[in-house]
Motif scaffolding. Sequence first.
Motif, PDB file in Angstrom:
ATOM      1  N   ASP A  22     -93.830 -18.584  -5.984  1.00 37.85           N
ATOM      2  CA  ASP A  22     -92.898 -17.463  -6.055  1.00 37.85           C
ATOM      3  C   ASP A  22     -93.530 -16.347  -6.878  1.00 37.85           C
ATOM      4  O   ASP A  22     -93.611 -16.452  -8.099  1.00 37.85           O
ATOM      5  N   PRO A  23     -93.994 -15.285  -6.237  1.00 41.32           N
ATOM      6  CA  PRO A  23     -94.675 -14.216  -6.971  1.00 41.32           C
ATOM      7  C   PRO A  23     -93.780 -13.510  -7.986  1.00 41.32           C
ATOM      8  O   PRO A  23     -94.264 -12.927  -8.958  1.00 41.32           O
ATOM      9  N   GLN A  24     -92.475 -13.575  -7.789  1.00 43.36           N
ATOM     10  CA  GLN A  24     -91.554 -12.932  -8.724  1.00 43.36           C
ATOM     11  C   GLN A  24     -91.534 -13.640 -10.079  1.00 43.36           C
ATOM     12  O   GLN A  24     -91.113 -13.068 -11.081  1.00 43.36           O
ATOM     13  N   SER A  25     -92.006 -14.887 -10.116  1.00 45.10           N
ATOM     14  CA  SER A  25     -92.001 -15.655 -11.363  1.00 45.10           C
ATOM     15  C   SER A  25     -93.291 -15.480 -12.166  1.00 45.10           C
ATOM     16  O   SER A  25     -93.437 -16.063 -13.235  1.00 45.10           O
ATOM     17  N   ALA A  26     -94.213 -14.683 -11.669  1.00 49.87           N
ATOM     18  CA  ALA A  26     -95.535 -14.570 -12.293  1.00 49.87           C
ATOM     19  C   ALA A  26     -95.485 -13.887 -13.659  1.00 49.87           C
ATOM     20  O   ALA A  26     -94.762 -12.916 -13.864  1.00 49.87           O
ATOM     21  N   TYR A  27     -96.275 -14.452 -14.584  1.00 49.85           N
ATOM     22  CA  TYR A  27     -96.478 -13.840 -15.898  1.00 49.85           C
ATOM     23  C   TYR A  27     -97.829 -14.303 -16.432  1.00 49.85           C
ATOM     24  O   TYR A  27     -98.357 -15.332 -16.010  1.00 49.85           O
ATOM     25  N   LYS A  28     -98.385 -13.543 -17.328  1.00 49.50           N
ATOM     26  CA  LYS A  28     -99.673 -13.887 -17.916  1.00 49.50           C
ATOM     27  C   LYS A  28     -99.441 -14.615 -19.226  1.00 49.50           C
ATOM     28  O   LYS A  28     -98.759 -14.116 -20.116  1.00 49.50           O
ATOM     29  N   ASP A  29    -100.006 -15.821 -19.335  1.00 44.91           N
ATOM     30  CA  ASP A  29     -99.899 -16.613 -20.562  1.00 44.91           C
ATOM     31  C   ASP A  29    -100.737 -15.918 -21.639  1.00 44.91           C
ATOM     32  O   ASP A  29    -101.953 -15.794 -21.488  1.00 44.91           O
TER      33      ASP A  29
END
Length: 158
Positions: A22-29
């Motif tokens: 799900d690209p909407q859930s993407a975030y950078k750690d």
Amino acid sequence: MTMEKRFVEIFTGLKRDYGYADPQSAYKDPSTGKLKIEHFWAKKPVTEQDYENHLKGVEPTLGIIPINDNNQCIWGCIDVDSYAGFDHKKLLSKIKVLNLPLVVCRSKSGGAHIFLFSQKFIEAKIMRDKLLEIRAILGFANAEVFQKQIELKSEEDT
């Protein structure tokens, strides 16, 4: 043969299920720099349209499971999670010097996906063992390897 059909042929695997993100859930750690994203199982067969959408960049992304129902695969991958200034050219040079039959792609997060392909389906154990050997030779002993398992335990296993 079209590019899409060739891609399906090269990246074939388990046909009864596939993963997607799900690209909407993407975030950078912030601690690793890795792009994190939620993954799911489709719980349905993969279609040529799924492959075509993937190649066109239509979301969601497509994650083919390398092992098939016969516990064989035709490709595998070493996933190198190294982001801060990863030197792809150095990796390619090492692969060339060692004369390894590998294909390297830059991952979305800046690491590397190192692919090994065979001309025909082979036992998943053979592919996995070879990938584990190659990752050690390349100096990535902790890198994740796909093919994860050497056999599927049931008709529901992925």
